[in-house]
Structures are given as structure tokens and as C-alpha cells.
Design a protein around this motif. Structure first.
Motif, PDB file in Angstrom:
ATOM      1  N   UNK A 142       0.855  -1.188   0.000  1.00  0.00           N
ATOM      2  CA  UNK A 142       0.000   0.000   0.000  1.00  0.00           C
ATOM      3  C   UNK A 142       0.892   1.240   0.000  1.00  0.00           C
ATOM      4  N   UNK A 143       0.492   2.250  -0.739  1.00  0.00           N
ATOM      5  CA  UNK A 143       1.237   3.491  -0.937  1.00  0.00           C
ATOM      6  C   UNK A 143       2.533   3.292  -1.728  1.00  0.00           C
ATOM      7  N   UNK A 144       2.670   2.132  -2.384  1.00  0.00           N
ATOM      8  CA  UNK A 144       3.817   1.902  -3.268  1.00  0.00           C
ATOM      9  C   UNK A 144       3.785   2.865  -4.452  1.00  0.00           C
ATOM     10  N   UNK A 145       4.897   2.912  -5.197  1.00  0.00           N
ATOM     11  CA  UNK A 145       5.006   3.894  -6.283  1.00  0.00           C
ATOM     12  C   UNK A 145       5.620   3.257  -7.527  1.00  0.00           C
ATOM     13  N   UNK A 146       4.966   3.476  -8.665  1.00  0.00           N
ATOM     14  CA  UNK A 146       5.459   2.946  -9.949  1.00  0.00           C
ATOM     15  C   UNK A 146       5.701   4.139 -10.864  1.00  0.00           C
ATOM     16  N   UNK A 178      -4.576   2.451 -15.284  1.00  0.00           N
ATOM     17  CA  UNK A 178      -4.231   1.477 -14.237  1.00  0.00           C
ATOM     18  C   UNK A 178      -4.014   2.209 -12.918  1.00  0.00           C
ATOM     19  N   UNK A 179      -3.506   3.431 -13.012  1.00  0.00           N
ATOM     20  CA  UNK A 179      -3.268   4.230 -11.811  1.00  0.00           C
ATOM     21  C   UNK A 179      -4.556   4.436 -11.034  1.00  0.00           C
ATOM     22  N   UNK A 180      -5.660   4.624 -11.757  1.00  0.00           N
ATOM     23  CA  UNK A 180      -6.957   4.778 -11.104  1.00  0.00           C
ATOM     24  C   UNK A 180      -7.269   3.516 -10.277  1.00  0.00           C
ATOM     25  N   UNK A 181      -7.240   2.359 -10.940  1.00  0.00           N
ATOM     26  CA  UNK A 181      -7.646   1.119 -10.275  1.00  0.00           C
ATOM     27  C   UNK A 181      -6.721   0.754  -9.114  1.00  0.00           C
ATOM     28  N   UNK A 182      -5.398   0.941  -9.351  1.00  0.00           N
ATOM     29  CA  UNK A 182      -4.444   0.556  -8.301  1.00  0.00           C
ATOM     30  C   UNK A 182      -4.510   1.535  -7.125  1.00  0.00           C
ATOM     31  N   UNK A 183      -4.877   2.786  -7.436  1.00  0.00           N
ATOM     32  CA  UNK A 183      -5.048   3.781  -6.371  1.00  0.00           C
ATOM     33  C   UNK A 183      -6.219   3.405  -5.485  1.00  0.00           C
ATOM     34  N   UNK A 184      -7.333   3.060  -6.115  1.00  0.00           N
ATOM     35  CA  UNK A 184      -8.544   2.727  -5.355  1.00  0.00           C
ATOM     36  C   UNK A 184      -8.300   1.480  -4.490  1.00  0.00           C
ATOM     37  N   UNK A 185      -7.669   0.467  -5.080  1.00  0.00           N
ATOM     38  CA  UNK A 185      -7.533  -0.791  -4.328  1.00  0.00           C
ATOM     39  C   UNK A 185      -6.433  -0.763  -3.270  1.00  0.00           C
ATOM     40  N   UNK A 190       0.859   5.578  -9.653  1.00  0.00           N
ATOM     41  CA  UNK A 190       1.473   5.291 -10.953  1.00  0.00           C
ATOM     42  C   UNK A 190       1.624   6.610 -11.717  1.00  0.00           C
ATOM     43  N   UNK A 191       2.852   6.936 -12.104  1.00  0.00           N
ATOM     44  CA  UNK A 191       3.124   8.192 -12.807  1.00  0.00           C
ATOM     45  C   UNK A 191       4.137   7.974 -13.926  1.00  0.00           C
ATOM     46  N   UNK A 240       8.231   8.808   0.348  1.00  0.00           N
ATOM     47  CA  UNK A 240       6.957   9.180   0.975  1.00  0.00           C
ATOM     48  C   UNK A 240       6.669  10.679   0.869  1.00  0.00           C
ATOM     49  N   UNK A 241       7.609  11.443   0.290  1.00  0.00           N
ATOM     50  CA  UNK A 241       7.385  12.892   0.165  1.00  0.00           C
ATOM     51  C   UNK A 241       6.400  13.217  -0.953  1.00  0.00           C
ATOM     52  N   UNK A 242       6.053  12.214  -1.771  1.00  0.00           N
ATOM     53  CA  UNK A 242       5.153  12.479  -2.913  1.00  0.00           C
ATOM     54  C   UNK A 242       3.938  11.549  -2.861  1.00  0.00           C
ATOM     55  N   UNK A 243       3.466  11.262  -1.671  1.00  0.00           N
ATOM     56  CA  UNK A 243       2.420  10.247  -1.470  1.00  0.00           C
ATOM     57  C   UNK A 243       1.119  10.500  -2.211  1.00  0.00           C
ATOM     58  N   UNK A 244       0.774  11.764  -2.432  1.00  0.00           N
ATOM     59  CA  UNK A 244      -0.534  12.050  -3.028  1.00  0.00           C
ATOM     60  C   UNK A 244      -0.456  12.337  -4.530  1.00  0.00           C
ATOM     61  N   UNK A 245       0.693  12.043  -5.139  1.00  0.00           N
ATOM     62  CA  UNK A 245       0.831  12.277  -6.584  1.00  0.00           C
ATOM     63  C   UNK A 245       0.584  10.967  -7.325  1.00  0.00           C
ATOM     64  N   UNK A 246      -0.443  10.939  -8.156  1.00  0.00           N
ATOM     65  CA  UNK A 246      -0.672   9.746  -8.974  1.00  0.00           C
ATOM     66  C   UNK A 246      -1.370  10.105 -10.283  1.00  0.00           C
TER      67      UNK A 246
END
Ligand SMILES: NC(=O)c1ccc[n+]([C@@H]2O[C@H](COP(=O)([O-])OP(=O)(O)OC[C@H]3O[C@@H](n4cnc5c(N)ncnc54)[C@H](O)[C@@H]3O)[C@@H](O)[C@H]2O)c1
Length: 271
Positions: A142-146, A178-185, A190-191, A240-246
Motif C-alpha cells: 500500500x502506498x507503493x510507487x510505480x 491502471x493508476x486509477x484502479x491501483x489507487x482505489x484498491x 502510478x506516474x 513518501x514525500x510524494x504520497x498524493x501524486x498519482x
């Protein structure tokens, strides 16, 4: 100077071919910031052996071969990585691009469609395949970043970028979808990062690359962004400094994308 931005984080880095590769510089930066990493590339690229040097510089990071278009290879890569880390993965860098039509000198108006399928598969659909594999295995924390790397030819025409412009548009669209779906779940982000022209094996394959890179330099208030600077930005996106960017396409180009013209270019045109 390291800031321990990625202490305790574990990630997979795709696409380090040689020391010029953006993925190579990113692996070094992530390691310097405290991450543990697994390195991967296509089996044919691993045969060059260069990646073993990178592994040694990154605390003997495991090197696992995977053709990014092959779902079996991807499954095995994620399984082996989770086994190595003893748990889930926090970040993934997709730093992969290849155009058969560019490589074989085909003009955009005359592309070979079989090669085109392969180019789109390697350069764009592969991001879907990576995300799908991780999704099915619930492999990303959770909160991973791609992050995937892209180029502004997805938005504006650069004629010699050829079919890669279409591939990058698709890559950026998959990032959003995919960023939408992975964000929700799983709150997974994903950026894409849209990088300046950079002298690497993939970059230099574009026809007229010297003119291309010099023009971008003259058109960017800060000049072209280097591969090292790109590595720093990717590292920040894994932190973790960019947690809300997707679901974003983030320009990393010294201001090129929002510049209409520069004094340097006007002066050249007046000559
Ligand atoms: N160099 C530039 O000017 C520039 C600018 C913007 C974006 N990018 C993007 O940056 C990314 C990295 O490219 P780079 O410039 O570091 O060049 P690079 O040639 O060092 O990296 C490209 C990588 O893709 C890998 N690859 C190709 N086919 C593969 C497959 N089937 N399976 C797994 N891996 C495969 C190659 O082995 C190589 O490591 C690409 O997405 C590229 O489009 C590059």
C-alpha cells in the motif's frame, strides 16, 4: 549527499543496460538513499554482462532476467523478488523503450505493422503487463510507487520520433487508467516522468539526435535535464514525500514543455 529518502524500501528496476542508462543512474541513487533493489532486463541485454557491475555497486543486488512482454517471465521476476525481500515491493521503475521501425529505418508513413505491434508491446503494453502481474499477485505494498519514463512526443509532433510517439501516448494512458484502479484498491501510485533528450543507447537511436538534443537545450530555460537529475526525480517519486501524486505525466525537462521560444533560438533565426 544522501538523505535516507528510501530507507527500508524495496524496489525493482527495469532497463539498466549500461552506465549511460537512466535506469542505471536511478538504481545507484535509490541504493544511495537506502533502498534495497532487484535489477532486471531482457535476457539478451543481460548477456552483455554490464549489469553485474551495477549489481556490485548496489550491495550485490540480484539480477533477474525477464522479457517485459512475457507474462511468465514477469510472474517469476515478482515471485523471486518477493522471496529475496521477504515481502512486498515498494517501488518499480519501468525504463524500457524499443522501436523496431526506427531501428530498421522505416519512415512513419510506411511502418511495418508487425514490427509496430512489437514496438507497442515492448514500449507501452509492457507497463500494463508489469502492473497486471503485480496486481494479480498483490505484490506492491500500500502506498507503493510505480514510475515509467516517457517523452513529450506523446503530446507534440517530433517527426523523427516516429512510432515511439504513439507508444508513449499509450504508455501515458495506461499510467492514468491502471493508476486509477491501483489507487482505489491499494493506494498504489502510478506516474510517468517526461524526460529531456538524453544521450543513451535508446535516445541516440532517434534519427538526427544531435540536432534534436541541441535544439532542446536551446529551448529550455534551465537547459536539458541530465540522466542523473532524472534519477533524483524518480527517487523522490518513490519516497513518501510524494504520497498524493498519482496518474500524472510529470515534465522533467528544464522548462522545455512550457516554453514558446527562447532568446537563444530567436538569435539563431535572425542570422
Ligand atoms: N534517452 C532519451 O532521450 C529519453 C528521453 C525521454 C524518455 N526516455 C525513456 O527512458 C527510458 C529508458 O531509456 P534510456 O534512454 O535509459 O535508454 P537505454 O537504451 O539505456 O534503456 C532502454 C532499456 O530497455 C530495455 N529493453 C528493451 N526491450 C526489452 C524487453 N523486451 N524486455 C525488457 N527490457 C527491454 C533495454 O535492454 C534497455 O535496458 C525509455 O522508456 C526511453 O524511451 C529516454
Amino acid at each position: 549527499m544522501a538523505n535516507s529518502l528510501l530507507t527500508g524500501k524495496k524496489g525493482i528496476i527495469f532497463g539498466a543496460l549500461d552506465e549511460k542508462s537512466i535506469a542505471w543512474k536511478t538504481a545507484l541513487k535509490c541504493y544511495e538513499e537506502g533502498a534495497q533493489i532487484v535489477l532486471t532486463n531482457a535476457p539478451v541485454a543481460l548477456r552483455m554482462g554490464e549489469i553485474n557491475k551495477l549489481s556490485a555497486l548496489c550491495g550485490n543486488a540480484p539480477v533477474i532476467g525477464a522479457d517485459v512482454t512475457n507474462m511468465e517471465d514477469l510472474k517469476s521476476l515478482f515471485e523471486k523478488s518477493m522471496e529475496h525481500f521477504g515481502g512486498k515491493i515498494d517501488f518499480v521503475l519501468h525504463s524500457i523503450g524499443m522501436s523496431l521501425n526506427v531501428r530498421k529505418g522505416k519512415h512513419y508513413t510506411e511502418i511495418n505493422y508487425e514490427w509496430n505491434q512489437k514496438s507497442l508491446d515492448i514500449s507501452a503494453m509492457s507497463l500494463h503487463k508489469v502492473l497486471r502481474t503485480a496486481w494479480d499477485m498483490n505484490a506492491i505494498s500500500d502506498w507503493g510507487s510505480v514510475v515509467a519514463l516517457t517523452y513529450i512526443a506523446a503530446q507534440r509532433v517530433f517527426p523523427d520520433y516516429n512510432e515511439m510517439a504513439d507508444a508513449k501516448s499509450l504508455l501515458e494512458s495506461i499510467t492514468r487508467s491502471f493508476g486509477y484502479h491501483y489507487g482505489v484498491r491499494n493506494k498504489v501510485r502510478v506516474n510517468t516522468i517526461s524526460q529531456s533528450p538524453t544521450r543513451t543507447t535508446a535516445g541516440s537511436g532517434v534519427k538526427g539526435f544531435d540536432g534534436f538534443i541541441n535544439y532542446a537545450e536551446a529551448m529550455s530555460p534551465l537547459g536539458n535535464a541530465s540522466a542523473e537529475d532524472c534519477a533524483s526525480y524518480v527517487t523522490l517519486m518513490f519516497s513518501d514525500l510524494t504520497r498524493m501524486v498519482t496518474m500524472q505525466n510529470l515534465f522533467h525537462d528544464g522548462g522545455f514543455s512550457f516554453t514558446g521560444v527562447t532568446q537563444a533560438v530567436i538569435e539563431r533565426m535572425e542570422k
